[in-house]
Design a protein around this motif. Sequence first.
Motif, mmCIF file in Angstrom:
data_model
loop_
_atom_site.group_PDB
_atom_site.id
_atom_site.type_symbol
_atom_site.label_atom_id
_atom_site.label_comp_id
_atom_site.label_asym_id
_atom_site.label_seq_id
_atom_site.Cartn_x
_atom_site.Cartn_y
_atom_site.Cartn_z
ATOM 1 N N LEU A 190 0.831 -1.214 0.000
ATOM 2 C CA LEU A 190 0.000 0.000 0.000
ATOM 3 C C LEU A 190 0.855 1.249 0.000
ATOM 4 N N SER A 191 2.062 1.169 0.614
ATOM 5 C CA SER A 191 2.896 2.367 0.638
ATOM 6 C C SER A 191 3.411 2.690 -0.760
ATOM 7 N N TYR A 192 3.726 1.642 -1.553
ATOM 8 C CA TYR A 192 4.141 1.903 -2.932
ATOM 9 C C TYR A 192 2.974 2.410 -3.757
ATOM 10 N N LEU A 193 1.825 1.816 -3.500
ATOM 11 C CA LEU A 193 0.639 2.209 -4.262
ATOM 12 C C LEU A 193 0.441 3.720 -4.189
ATOM 13 N N LYS A 194 0.669 4.262 -3.011
ATOM 14 C CA LYS A 194 0.506 5.698 -2.825
ATOM 15 C C LYS A 194 1.492 6.457 -3.717
ATOM 16 N N GLN A 195 2.727 5.953 -3.803
ATOM 17 C CA GLN A 195 3.732 6.643 -4.625
ATOM 18 C C GLN A 195 3.505 6.464 -6.118
ATOM 19 N N PHE A 196 2.764 5.431 -6.471
ATOM 20 C CA PHE A 196 2.570 5.154 -7.886
ATOM 21 C C PHE A 196 1.742 6.199 -8.611
ATOM 22 N N GLU A 197 0.791 6.747 -7.905
ATOM 23 C CA GLU A 197 -0.042 7.777 -8.512
ATOM 24 C C GLU A 197 -0.648 7.333 -9.844
ATOM 25 N N VAL A 198 -1.178 6.125 -9.871
ATOM 26 C CA VAL A 198 -1.956 5.745 -11.043
ATOM 27 C C VAL A 198 -3.347 6.349 -10.910
ATOM 28 N N HIS A 199 -4.067 6.426 -12.019
ATOM 29 C CA HIS A 199 -5.353 7.112 -12.005
ATOM 30 C C HIS A 199 -6.497 6.217 -11.564
ATOM 31 N N LYS A 200 -6.336 4.903 -11.823
ATOM 32 C CA LYS A 200 -7.506 4.040 -11.669
ATOM 33 C C LYS A 200 -7.113 2.661 -11.177
ATOM 34 N N LEU A 201 -7.954 2.061 -10.333
ATOM 35 C CA LEU A 201 -7.793 0.661 -9.943
ATOM 36 C C LEU A 201 -8.885 -0.156 -10.608
ATOM 37 N N LYS A 202 -8.490 -1.277 -11.197
ATOM 38 C CA LYS A 202 -9.460 -2.193 -11.788
ATOM 39 C C LYS A 202 -9.659 -3.358 -10.823
ATOM 40 N N ILE A 203 -10.812 -3.416 -10.199
ATOM 41 C CA ILE A 203 -11.082 -4.463 -9.205
ATOM 42 C C ILE A 203 -11.246 -5.795 -9.911
ATOM 43 N N ASP A 204 -10.459 -6.787 -9.485
ATOM 44 C CA ASP A 204 -10.454 -8.067 -10.189
ATOM 45 C C ASP A 204 -11.814 -8.750 -10.138
ATOM 46 N N GLN A 205 -12.117 -9.458 -11.218
ATOM 47 C CA GLN A 205 -13.438 -10.089 -11.329
ATOM 48 C C GLN A 205 -13.671 -11.163 -10.273
ATOM 49 N N SER A 206 -12.597 -11.710 -9.695
ATOM 50 C CA SER A 206 -12.790 -12.742 -8.678
ATOM 51 C C SER A 206 -13.490 -12.189 -7.427
ATOM 52 N N PHE A 207 -13.384 -10.894 -7.180
ATOM 53 C CA PHE A 207 -14.084 -10.299 -6.030
ATOM 54 C C PHE A 207 -15.511 -9.903 -6.379
ATOM 55 N N VAL A 208 -15.771 -9.769 -7.688
ATOM 56 C CA VAL A 208 -17.086 -9.306 -8.137
ATOM 57 C C VAL A 208 -18.059 -10.482 -8.242
ATOM 58 N N GLN A 209 -17.497 -11.623 -8.633
ATOM 59 C CA GLN A 209 -18.316 -12.782 -8.975
ATOM 60 C C GLN A 209 -19.338 -13.149 -7.893
ATOM 61 N N HIS A 210 -18.900 -13.188 -6.627
ATOM 62 C CA HIS A 210 -19.809 -13.615 -5.558
ATOM 63 C C HIS A 210 -20.169 -12.460 -4.622
ATOM 64 N N ILE A 211 -20.096 -11.254 -5.144
ATOM 65 C CA ILE A 211 -20.253 -10.089 -4.258
ATOM 66 C C ILE A 211 -21.623 -10.045 -3.580
ATOM 67 N N ASN A 212 -22.627 -10.656 -4.191
ATOM 68 C CA ASN A 212 -23.958 -10.638 -3.587
ATOM 69 C C ASN A 212 -24.132 -11.716 -2.514
ATOM 70 N N GLN A 213 -23.237 -12.725 -2.527
ATOM 71 C CA GLN A 213 -23.384 -13.820 -1.556
ATOM 72 C C GLN A 213 -22.288 -13.808 -0.493
ATOM 73 N N ASP A 214 -21.116 -13.337 -0.863
ATOM 74 C CA ASP A 214 -19.962 -13.508 -0.004
ATOM 75 C C ASP A 214 -19.602 -12.213 0.717
ATOM 76 N N GLY A 215 -19.804 -12.216 2.025
ATOM 77 C CA GLY A 215 -19.533 -11.027 2.827
ATOM 78 C C GLY A 215 -18.072 -10.629 2.799
ATOM 79 N N HIS A 216 -17.183 -11.623 2.667
ATOM 80 C CA HIS A 216 -15.761 -11.297 2.639
ATOM 81 C C HIS A 216 -15.400 -10.548 1.357
ATOM 82 N N ASP A 217 -15.906 -11.031 0.226
ATOM 83 C CA ASP A 217 -15.638 -10.339 -1.046
ATOM 84 C C ASP A 217 -16.179 -8.915 -0.987
ATOM 85 N N GLN A 218 -17.373 -8.787 -0.394
ATOM 86 C CA GLN A 218 -17.957 -7.458 -0.245
ATOM 87 C C GLN A 218 -17.052 -6.548 0.592
#
Length: 293
Positions: A190-218
Motif C-alpha cells: 500500500l505504501s508503494y501504491l501511494k507513490q505510484f499515482e496511477v489514475h484508476k484501480l481495476k477491481i479483479d473479477q474474482s471479487f465481483v463474482q460472488h459479491i452478492n453472496q460472499d460477505g468477505h468479497d464485499q
Amino acid sequence: RAKQEGRNGYRFFTAEMQHQSARILQLESALRQALDRHELHLCFQPQVSIDGRRLVGAEALLRWTHPQLGVISPAEFIPVAEGSGQILQVGEWVLRSAARQMKQWLEQGYPPAMTMAVNLSLAQFRHPGLVELVVDVLQETGLPAHCLELELTESVAMHDPAAAIAVVRRLRALGVLLSIDDFGTGYSSLSYLKQFEVHKLKIDQSFVQHINQDGHDQSIVRAILGMASSLGMLTIAEGVETAAQRDELERLGCDEVQGYLYSKPLPAAEFEAFARRHLQQAGKTPALAATPS
Ligand code: C2E
Ligand code: MG
Ligand code: MG
Ligand code: MG
C-alpha cells in the motif's frame, strides 16, 4: 511430487512436460508469422459509468485465430509471447492499432473523454524504449494522450518498485492515464501504491463474482473502494455479469463497470453498433458516423 510417485509418476510427469513444451514451441513459431499474416486482431470491451448512462471507454483485448490451430486464447499465448520476448513486437502492434482505432472513433464523434485501455506486460513496461514508443504512437496517430490508458498489473508495479515509479512518472508527464489491472490479486504494498499515482484501480473479477453472496468479497471491495477514494483514484469493476452485482457495486461507491452485463469484448464494427445504440439511448450524440469501408 514426481519423485514421491515413483518411476511411473516421474515418467508421466516427463511426458506431460514434453507435451507442454512442444505446444509452447509450436505457438512460438506460429506467433512469429501471426503479425505478417494478419492473424491477430483486437476486440474492444465497453466500459460504462456505474449508472449505466455514459460509455466511458474501451479495453483492447488481443485475439489470435491461426488457420490450422484455430482460436487460441490470450490466457495461453500471451504467456508464451512473454516467455519468448515476442510480446515486445506484439505489444507494440496492439498499442498502435488500439490508438489508431480510438483516434478514428473520436473523429466519428465518440465522446471526447472516452479512453482506450491497453494491457502492458512486464517486459514492455521494463523496456527502456517504452516512453519513446508511447510518444511515437501518440504522434503518429494524433490520439490525445488523455484518451490512452495503460494497464499495469501489481506484479509489474512490484517487480522493481523504484524503477516502476520512475516510469509511471514519465508516462504521467505525457498525459496518458494509468491503471492497475486485476487489483487485489497480487502483492502490491500500500505504501508503494501511494507513490505510484496511477489514475484508476481495476477491481479483479474474482471479487465481483460472488459479491452478492460472499460477505468477505464485499468487505474486500469496500476496502479497495475506500482506499482508492482516499488516494484520489477512480475505480472500475471487472467481470460484472448481473444487475445485482452492478447494484451492489453502485451502493458501495464504485465508479465504473466492465463486463458481460453490458457487453463481451467485440470486434470493432460490433463495438461501433454497441456505441451507437448506447449513445442514442442516453440521448447523446444522435448519430455517429459509420466507419467508411
Ligand atoms: P484482463 O486484462 O484482466 O482482461 C479481462 C478479461 O476478462 C478478458 O479476457 C475479458 O474477455 C474477460 N471478461 C470481461 N468481462 C467478463 C465477464 O463479465 N465475465 C467473465 N467471466 N470474463 C469477462 P481475455 O480477453 O481472454 O484476456 C485474458 C487476459 O489476457 C487479459 O486479462 C490480459 O491479462 C491478457 N491480454 C489480453 N490482451 C492482451 C494484450 O494485448 N496485451 C497483454 N499484455 N495482455 C493481454
Ligand atoms: Mg486488462
Ligand atoms: Mg483484469
Ligand atoms: Mg489479467
